[in-house]
Design a protein around this motif. Structure first.
Motif, mmCIF file in Angstrom:
data_model
loop_
_atom_site.group_PDB
_atom_site.id
_atom_site.type_symbol
_atom_site.label_atom_id
_atom_site.label_comp_id
_atom_site.label_asym_id
_atom_site.label_seq_id
_atom_site.Cartn_x
_atom_site.Cartn_y
_atom_site.Cartn_z
ATOM 1 N N GLU A 315 36.104 38.367 33.496
ATOM 2 C CA GLU A 315 36.711 39.499 34.187
ATOM 3 C C GLU A 315 37.780 39.087 35.195
ATOM 4 N N THR A 321 37.880 43.442 40.035
ATOM 5 C CA THR A 321 36.570 42.865 39.765
ATOM 6 C C THR A 321 36.262 41.783 40.794
ATOM 7 N N ASP A 363 27.782 40.158 37.950
ATOM 8 C CA ASP A 363 29.087 40.347 38.590
ATOM 9 C C ASP A 363 29.477 39.154 39.454
#
Length: 492
Positions: A315, A321, A363
């Protein structure tokens, strides 16, 4: 003291003469040194724009910092604070001898029982050059840099609700209105890059449920300090900074003429009323013009080697992000931004924690570790402090219905985990111990104020001496009443 006098105190005679003296002293010294020595000193020393003449108070270990803030309070029990014996306590009530009547939120205060919810995640012990660090299967990339981390398992705070708790970490006070950490650093240390703000903020996107706790710009505001020290929010859509592009039909030359005229008008206003905020406006207009070139270059990843981009994860090229924010933070460190603060929301997991924390960890795990590795490979980690953590932790007992593979956790300010790396931090250590339930601290407590005092210390600042007089008090980031300490055990 009336308001006019209060404003005029913002630039004291001591600061004015200090700046003059340092400049005259430098010229006098240069006149006595051989040209070769002068040239060598000039080539090594970077110019500084702004800041107090007496700072840094001592030689800093870190010249700059990155603060990765996990808003919503990540569960220490599911990430870092390994409690292998909790399985035998599944669905039994948390003993009163452990809870000891400690404060509860309104979300669980009405529960008849407090059923213990052991973490369902496996933990692995990583060789960190010391006794080893137990880290959750959710964070394998973070485990790969364990040797560089100081993991602090005994952080505690007073606030039990999100907004005051985040405000406390970011500004040193639960009440709104105080200057943020980055604003204090900008005010005290100034900047080494006149083309970028000294304090930049990014709000990353997240994979958890939407509707996360709100973040207010006062968390990176300047409070009662001059407004030029507030953080600049870098956006992921449109112009990275509002009004960065010229308006339609206005070219660069015309824009510069407009700003020059504004500067002249503001200078006349300052000479008339002496309001230091007028100086702040002048500097902000000038910075805005310079950022039209510096910010697009900063956010352009086209020249980054492919192997570096791959290190941050898939990402990294998607604006907004966490991975994209992390590589931008590294680029900002290369350009001598003083503090970059990256917020990642969605950690407020009162229900369905196992599902949601997987997404959240996905993430942040690879980009956080890549940031540490990238800085280290470039020889920058020794002078760059990286701090990771949220505003408090989560309870060992379940909020609401408990099942073997699903649970939620309430707020828990009594003990939680953070980590720091680089910039004078002793890597490969785990500091502090919590009890069997990760509910109380049994060894080496570290307060939120201690964290801020230690960050300032690593940047060459005595937290007791960085003050600003406002409303009759000498304010400081670490408070004017309660004592804070530097956590010397974390220092290299």
């Amino acid at each position: 003291m009336d308001p006019i006098q209060e404003y005029l105190k913002l630039e004291t005679r001591r600061q004015f003469f200090g700046k003059c003296a340092s400049g005259l002293g430098g010229m006098a010294l240069a006149s006595l040194l051989p040209n070769a020595v002068v040239n060598a000193l000039e080539s090594q020393a970077k110019p500084r724009f702004g800041g107090l003449p007496e700072l840094p108070h001592f030689a800093p270990k870190a010249k700059r910092a990155i603060y990765l803030f996990m808003s919503g309070a990540p569960s220490q029990l599911d990430l870092y604070d390994y409690k292998p014996n909790m399985g035998k306590w599944f669905d039994t009530d948390l003993p009163e001898s452990v809870r000891m009547g400690q404060r509860l939120t309104t979300m669980t205060s009405g529960q008849d029982s407090f059923p213990i919810a052991p973490s369902i995640f496996e933990f692995k012990k990583y060789d960190n050059g010391g006794d080893g660090a137990w880290i959750s299967e959710l964070l394998p990339h973070t485990g790969s840099v364990a040797e560089d981390l100081a993991i602090i398992k005994t952080v505690h705070t007073d606030a039990i609700n999100h907004d005051p708790a985040i405000t406390f970490f970011c500004t040193g006070d639960e009440s709104p209105g105080k200057p943020s950490l980055g604003a204090w650093l900008s005010y005290g240390l100034g900047s080494e890059n006149r083309n970028l703000p000294s304090f930049i903020v990014m709000n990353a996107t997240w994979s958890g449920p939407k509707g996360a706790q709100a973040l207010y710009n006062r968390l990176w505001g300047s409070g009662f300090l001059p407004s030029e020290h507030q953080g600049v929010l870098l956006r992921s859509q449109g112009d990275p900074v509002l009004f960065l592009s010229n308006p339609e039909g206005v070219n660069e030359k015309t824009r510069k003429q407009m700003l020059d005229t504004l500067v002249e008008l503001n200078q006349e206003l300052y000479e008339e009323v002496g309001d230091p905020e007028t100086h702040a406006r002048i500097s902000q207009y000038e910075m805005a013009f310079r950022m039209q070139t510096s910010v697009p270059e900063l956010t352009d990843l086209s020249q980054e080697p492919e192997h570096v981009l791959e290190m941050y994860g898939p990402e990294v090229k998607t604006p907004g992000t966490f991975a994209n924010c992390c590589i931008l933070a590294r680029r900002m460190m290369e350009r001598d931004v003083r503090l970059v603060q990256v917020f990642h929301r969605g950690w407020d997991q009162h229900g369905e924690l196992p599902k949601n924390i997987r997404n959240q960890a996905r993430d942040i795990d690879q980009p956080s570790a890549a940031l540490v590795k990238d800085l280290k490979q470039r020889g920058m980690l020794d002078e760059t402090l990286v701090a990771w953590g949220g505003e408090f932790g989560r309870t060992v007992y379940c909020q609401g219905k408990l099942s073997p593979d699903n649970y939620g956790r309430d707020h828990h300010p009594k003990c939680f985990t953070r980590w720091m790396a680089g910039g004078g931090i002793k890597g490969g250590i785990v500091h502090g111990e919590t009890d069997e339930f990760s509910y109380n601290i049994v060894k080496d407590p570290v307060s939120a104020r201690d964290i801020n005092a230690t960050i300032l210390h690593l940047l060459g600042i005595d937290h007791k001496r960085l003050t600003f007089k406002f409303q009759g008090l000498d304010h400081r980031l670490t408070g004017v009443q309660e004592e804070a300490r530097i956590v010397s055990e974390l220092l290299a």
